[in-house]
Design a protein around this motif. Structure first.
Motif, PDB file in Angstrom:
ATOM      1  N   CYS A 151       0.839  -1.197   0.000  1.00 28.72           N
ATOM      2  CA  CYS A 151       0.000   0.000   0.000  1.00 28.72           C
ATOM      3  C   CYS A 151       0.876   1.249   0.000  1.00 28.72           C
ATOM      4  N   ALA A 152       0.304   2.335  -0.512  1.00 24.34           N
ATOM      5  CA  ALA A 152       0.849   3.678  -0.296  1.00 24.34           C
ATOM      6  C   ALA A 152       0.061   4.219   0.883  1.00 24.34           C
ATOM      7  N   SER A 153       0.691   5.056   1.717  1.00 23.54           N
ATOM      8  CA  SER A 153      -0.048   5.426   2.925  1.00 23.54           C
ATOM      9  C   SER A 153       0.428   6.733   3.530  1.00 23.54           C
ATOM     10  N   THR A 154      -0.521   7.392   4.231  1.00 28.39           N
ATOM     11  CA  THR A 154      -0.132   8.500   5.098  1.00 28.39           C
ATOM     12  C   THR A 154       0.134   7.958   6.506  1.00 28.39           C
ATOM     13  N   VAL A 174       5.477  -1.151   1.963  1.00 25.36           N
ATOM     14  CA  VAL A 174       4.829   0.120   2.309  1.00 25.36           C
ATOM     15  C   VAL A 174       5.547   1.264   1.596  1.00 25.36           C
ATOM     16  N   LEU A 175       4.795   2.130   0.917  1.00 25.81           N
ATOM     17  CA  LEU A 175       5.376   3.355   0.351  1.00 25.81           C
ATOM     18  C   LEU A 175       4.781   4.546   1.096  1.00 25.81           C
ATOM     19  N   ILE A 176       5.666   5.332   1.721  1.00 22.98           N
ATOM     20  CA  ILE A 176       5.168   6.483   2.490  1.00 22.98           C
ATOM     21  C   ILE A 176       5.924   7.751   2.099  1.00 22.98           C
ATOM     22  N   PRO A 177       5.254   8.910   2.245  1.00 21.96           N
ATOM     23  CA  PRO A 177       5.938  10.173   1.952  1.00 21.96           C
ATOM     24  C   PRO A 177       6.994  10.461   3.016  1.00 21.96           C
ATOM     25  N   ASP A 178       8.206  10.691   2.595  1.00 21.62           N
ATOM     26  CA  ASP A 178       9.333  10.911   3.516  1.00 21.62           C
ATOM     27  C   ASP A 178       9.061  12.114   4.424  1.00 21.62           C
ATOM     28  N   GLY A 179       9.142  11.909   5.734  1.00 19.72           N
ATOM     29  CA  GLY A 179       9.024  13.013   6.691  1.00 19.72           C
ATOM     30  C   GLY A 179       7.608  13.517   6.905  1.00 19.72           C
ATOM     31  N   THR A 317      -1.634  15.014   9.054  1.00 20.39           N
ATOM     32  CA  THR A 317      -0.942  14.332   7.955  1.00 20.39           C
ATOM     33  C   THR A 317      -1.745  13.154   7.384  1.00 20.39           C
ATOM     34  N   ALA A 318      -2.622  12.566   8.187  1.00 18.97           N
ATOM     35  CA  ALA A 318      -3.412  11.420   7.700  1.00 18.97           C
ATOM     36  C   ALA A 318      -4.269  11.800   6.499  1.00 18.97           C
ATOM     37  N   ILE A 319      -4.693  13.070   6.434  1.00 16.54           N
ATOM     38  CA  ILE A 319      -5.577  13.489   5.337  1.00 16.54           C
ATOM     39  C   ILE A 319      -4.879  14.512   4.429  1.00 16.54           C
TER      40      ILE A 319
END
Ligand code: F0G
Length: 451
Positions: A151-154, A174-179, A317-319
């Protein structure tokens, strides 16, 4: 797959396919839109596949006292309304669902509403509403024999996915936005054994990339574009209706990010209505952060006919999502139920979160948009004092402790953001104080507070 009981219907062009025919990115090959799970047998009144509402209500209540594993899940307790598996023996569960519905007495009084409740989905096993969807889609992944899920995720989807994958004995990516995700969530993905990649991209960029990857490798995509996720996420609607003795509340208020959750809850209420379990629908309203409000703009500018992605900015950050995948589904839910779509500022989110905290109900910043949105709807006269309202709190307060501590220390918001809200904020701030380790010093601190 239980192909004879369920099929997938394209939300855009109406094309119908079997579950096994879905593309790895869950997009329609004809029009590119997303699918919804559909149960053809439910349409025929008197047909043998159409569930009987009275019998279901009785059965679901009985299961609360059952000793069977499956009945301890608040998702699979309602399994007659999600027949998506060949065998319930494939269910991967952490006893999700059956979350509390708390009364919010102080907020209700302040807003002049008689009945205000919070359905706290942060009380799920990994601390967010994602668990209800993950048990459903992970069970499908296991039944279909996948070794890898992704998944991509916040943050919350990745925490839930990593946990359920570990339980199922599958590997997870898992792919997440760095920082840009909260530490609590990142720590969960690591602990549950996911391969966690931090990318120099936002959530939307991560999801786009993953969509390409799943077309090239046998990896099962577990974002909410996967329609089985939404089948699990519709079950809190059943829990809410059950808690109201099958009279639905007048309003349900939900945070909006990628817009899977509002779509799922709308589907849950619609199915209950169509099956005769409830006599009407609640108005379902979606609240976004002002810096991540593409749906608000779409509805204002063209009544939801098209959506222009935005570059998203919010401390919730979740949304923090600018190009929500399920926006068309969410538009239908809002329009069909007569709900509203609105946005709230960073200061309004922080204040609402602290107010929920002061009632003993912590939550994530993204969850607090619901109370902030409710305040606006009340101020606009859209909610009557005798109407019942349920706020959907999506994540646990410990997911993002940094946000809470910064709020109380006064380092969270910029001056321009707090303008006009200074008094409210300082009334809610409870910074920790340094006190000498003597009874006299502690008593003096206490006196200051009491006095
Ligand atoms: N609240 C929380 C705590 C969330 O984690 C999310 C989404 C939402 C609300 C919005 O729900 O996307 O269904 O509209 N989090 C996703 C994630 C995107 O990756 O964890 P939505």
């Amino acid at each position: 797959m239980n192909e004879n009981l369920h099929q997938l219907r394209c939300f855009g062009c109406g094309a119908r396919i079997s579950g096994a025919e879905a593309q790895p990115d869950f997009r329609c090959v004809e029009c590119g839109d997303l699918f919804e799970v559909e149960y053809p047998g439910w349409g025929q009144r008197g047909g043998s596949d159409r569930p009987n509402p009275g019998a279901l209500k009785w059965l679901w209540r009985e299961r609360r006292c059952s000793s069977e594993d499956l009945d301890h899940s608040g998702v699979w307790r309602f399994r007659e309304l999600l027949p998506i598996l060949d065998s319930f023996g494939n269910v991967v569960t952490l006893r999700e669902g059956d979350t509390p519905l708390y009364q919010l007495k102080r907020a209700a009084k302040a807003l002049g509403i008689d009945q205000l409740y919070a359905k706290h989905q942060g009380m799920n096993p990994t601390g967010s509403f994602k668990d209800t969807g993950m048990t459903a889609a992970m069970s499908v992944a296991k039944e279909r024999g996948f070794e890898w899920v992704a998944c991509a995720s916040t943050g919350n989807t990745s925490a839930a996915m990593a946990a359920y994958a570990a339980r199922a004995g599958l590997k997870s990516l898992v792919l997440i936005p760095d920082g840009k995700i909260a530490w609590g969530k990142l720590s969960q993905a690591m602990d549950y054994g996911a391969l966690t990649c931090q990318l120099k991209a936002d959530f939307d960029g991560c999801l786009k990339l993953l969509t390409q990857i799943v077309k090239e490798a046998p990896i099962y995509l577990l974002n909410s574009v996967n329609p089985y996720r939404l089948e699990g996420q519709k079950t809190p609607a059943f829990e809410i209706a059950e808690a109201f003795d099958w009279n639905v509340p007048d309003h349900l208020i939900v945070p909006g990010g990628n817009l899977g959750n509002s779509s799922a809850l709308g589907k849950g209420f619609r199915e209950m209505y169509e099956l005769g379990l409830v006599a009407r629908l609640p108005r379902i309203s979606v609240v976004q952060a002002a810096g991540a409000n593409p749906l608000v703009r779409s509805l204002e500018e063209n009544h939801g006919a098209s959506l222009e992605p935005v570059e998203a900015h919010t401390r919730a950050t979740a949304i923090r999502i600018g190009n929500p995948a399920s926006w068309r589904k969410a538009v239908r839910v809002i329009q069909d139920t007569g709900g509203w779509c609105l946005d709230v500022t960073e200061a309004e989110i922080a204040i609402a979160k602290a107010e929920l905290g002061s009632e003993g109900l912590g939550c994530e910043p993204a969850s607090a948009v619901t109370l902030a949105g409710l305040k606006k709807l009340c101020a606009e006269g859209k909610i009557a004092s005798n109407e019942s309202v349920v706020l959907l709190l999506t994540g646990h307060t410990l997911k993002d402790a940094d946000y809470t501590i910064e709020f109380h220390r006064g380092t969270l918001l910029e001056k321009v953001e707090t303008a006009g809200y200074e008094a409210e904020i300082s009334r809610l701030q409870r910074n920790a104080i340094s006190v000498d380790a003597t009874p006299a010093a502690v008593l003096a601190a206490l006196k200051d507070r009491v006095g």
